[in-house]
Design a protein around this motif. Structure first.
Motif, PDB file in Angstrom:
ATOM      1  N   ASN A 195       0.758  -1.123   0.080  1.00 58.94           N
ATOM      2  CA  ASN A 195       0.041   0.166  -0.011  1.00 58.94           C
ATOM      3  C   ASN A 195       0.855   1.314   0.005  1.00 58.94           C
ATOM      4  N   GLY A 196       2.125   1.287   0.162  1.00 58.69           N
ATOM      5  CA  GLY A 196       3.207   2.338   0.274  1.00 58.69           C
ATOM      6  C   GLY A 196       2.780   3.119   1.378  1.00 58.69           C
ATOM      7  N   ARG A 197       2.068   2.533   2.612  1.00 59.54           N
ATOM      8  CA  ARG A 197       1.860   3.380   3.740  1.00 59.54           C
ATOM      9  C   ARG A 197       2.895   2.937   4.841  1.00 59.54           C
ATOM     10  N   ILE A 198       2.947   3.697   5.856  1.00 60.41           N
ATOM     11  CA  ILE A 198       3.720   3.575   7.081  1.00 60.41           C
ATOM     12  C   ILE A 198       2.809   3.012   8.082  1.00 60.41           C
ATOM     13  N   ALA A 199       3.091   2.029   8.842  1.00 62.17           N
ATOM     14  CA  ALA A 199       2.469   1.366   9.899  1.00 62.17           C
ATOM     15  C   ALA A 199       2.608   2.070  11.324  1.00 62.17           C
ATOM     16  N   GLY A 200       2.231   3.606  11.277  1.00 61.07           N
ATOM     17  CA  GLY A 200       2.408   4.158  12.561  1.00 61.07           C
ATOM     18  C   GLY A 200       1.046   4.409  13.262  1.00 61.07           C
ATOM     19  N   ILE A 201       0.916   3.823  14.404  1.00 62.63           N
ATOM     20  CA  ILE A 201      -0.195   3.768  14.942  1.00 62.63           C
ATOM     21  C   ILE A 201      -0.864   5.092  15.518  1.00 62.63           C
ATOM     22  N   SER A 202       0.171   5.826  16.081  1.00 57.64           N
ATOM     23  CA  SER A 202      -0.145   7.262  16.574  1.00 57.64           C
ATOM     24  C   SER A 202      -0.902   8.178  15.436  1.00 57.64           C
ATOM     25  N   GLY A 203       0.005   8.049  14.306  1.00 58.07           N
ATOM     26  CA  GLY A 203      -0.680   9.017  13.199  1.00 58.07           C
ATOM     27  C   GLY A 203      -1.772   8.390  12.564  1.00 58.07           C
ATOM     28  N   ILE A 204      -1.839   7.018  12.343  1.00 57.83           N
ATOM     29  CA  ILE A 204      -3.113   6.406  11.829  1.00 57.83           C
ATOM     30  C   ILE A 204      -4.083   6.893  12.736  1.00 57.83           C
ATOM     31  N   TYR A 205      -4.120   6.703  14.147  1.00 58.15           N
ATOM     32  CA  TYR A 205      -5.239   7.075  14.950  1.00 58.15           C
ATOM     33  C   TYR A 205      -5.556   8.450  14.993  1.00 58.15           C
ATOM     34  N   SER A 206      -4.319   9.378  14.996  1.00 56.58           N
ATOM     35  CA  SER A 206      -4.888  10.722  15.242  1.00 56.58           C
ATOM     36  C   SER A 206      -5.484  11.213  13.796  1.00 56.58           C
ATOM     37  N   HIS A 207      -4.933  10.904  12.667  1.00 62.97           N
ATOM     38  CA  HIS A 207      -5.831  11.079  11.611  1.00 62.97           C
ATOM     39  C   HIS A 207      -7.101  10.881  11.387  1.00 62.97           C
ATOM     40  N   LEU A 208      -7.418   9.764  12.002  1.00 62.48           N
ATOM     41  CA  LEU A 208      -8.842   9.270  12.394  1.00 62.48           C
ATOM     42  C   LEU A 208      -9.532  10.103  13.141  1.00 62.48           C
ATOM     43  N   LEU A 209      -9.056  10.879  14.197  1.00 63.45           N
ATOM     44  CA  LEU A 209      -9.578  11.775  15.124  1.00 63.45           C
ATOM     45  C   LEU A 209     -10.054  12.985  14.493  1.00 63.45           C
ATOM     46  N   GLN A 210      -9.523  13.257  13.438  1.00 62.73           N
ATOM     47  CA  GLN A 210      -9.902  14.625  12.513  1.00 62.73           C
ATOM     48  C   GLN A 210     -11.072  14.245  11.845  1.00 62.73           C
TER      49      GLN A 210
END
Lengths: 141, 133
Positions: B24-39
């Motif tokens: 997928n060309g994505r980074i498995a960074g959990i804090s980033g994934i979660y904080s993007h979802l919070l937006q």
């Protein structure tokens, strides 16, 4: 291939979550034993990050060199963002929070998903911190 | 803790990160994934929702089996820790997964510095306030 993107993300998350539980990262006492270098230090947890990096590094090197994913999507893994104060201060604040309890974002979310009140409180507080930062960093129009 | 669990668990985490970057060309960074979802912005959802769903399923399953995982500490400690983790990972643009696993595996100097910093500070905090939690 594009249609498979959500499925791959689901699979990656699933394997990640299983790995966190299997490795014991979801038990804060294990993490604290790893961080407690002055009393009963248990360095074994370094094996978790170590083996994760050993497995992931060749794949990252391959994608970085190729500049593309396996399906051919362009991706730039040569990070040219500078080392700044924000990174250092943020890492120090995160380290303080991680050290006082032994929970980082992934394990916190997994523990919360199991229905544990402590996990839910941790994720709630973490969400408050993130949203506060997002609101503060949003420029007024 | 048995060594085989540590190594297998770590290898699973590494494989998850490898799959996400290679396919997928994505980074498995959990804090980033979660904080993007919070937006809650539609463009930021998509694959991130799916990744988070996958991440949460094993914990949810354990909870339904009656063997929930647990964080035991005084509520004030848990709250303060979560708050610092949220603020710190936002400023640092990453946590143990994004910097510690993906960034280190990518030999990023930013991530190596970030990981050394949060590990050193976490160890210092345990040294001084170890008795608290």
């Amino acid at each position: 291939m594009k249609q498979l993107t959500p499925l791959i993300a689901l699979l990656s998350g699933l394997i990640f979550g299983c790995g966190l539980i299997l490795s014991g990262m979801t038990n804060p006492a294990n993490v604290r034993a790893f961080l407690d270098i002055s009393r009963d230090w248990n360095p074994a947890l370094a094996l978790v990050m170590g083996s994760a990096i050993v497995v992931a590094a060749p794949v990252f090197a391959w994608v970085r060199k190729r500049g593309k994913t396996l399906p051919g999507q362009v991706v730039d893994l040569n990070n040219r963002r500078p080392l700044d104060r924000r990174l250092l201060i943020g890492s120090a604040i995160f380290g303080a929070g991680w050290g006082m309890l032994g929970v980082c974002p992934g394990p916190g979310l997994v523990v919360a998903a199991s229905g544990d009140a402590g996990g839910l409180l941790f994720v709630g507080a973490m969400s408050v911190g993130m949203v506060l930062c997002q609101l503060l960093s949003r420029r007024p129009r | 803790m048995e060594f085989i669990h540590l190594i297998a668990g770590g290898a699973a985490i590494g494989s998850a990160a490898a799959i996400l970057i290679a396919l997928n060309g994505r980074i498995a960074g959990i804090s980033g994934i979660y904080s993007h979802l919070l937006q809650l912005r539609p463009g930021f959802l998509g694959w991130r929702v799916m990744f988070l769903l996958g991440l949460l399923l094993p914990g949810l399953w354990l909870g339904l089996q009656g063997t929930p995982l647990a964080i035991h500490a005084k509520p004030a400690i848990i709250f303060a820790s979560g708050l610092l983790v949220g603020i710190g990972t936002h400023l640092a643009s990453g946590c143990t997964s994004g910097h510690g696993v993906c960034g280190m595996a990518n030999l990023s100097s930013r991530s190596i510095v970030a990981t050394l910093t949060f590990m050193a500070v976490a160890m210092l905090v345990r040294f001084f306030v170890g008795a608290v939690a």
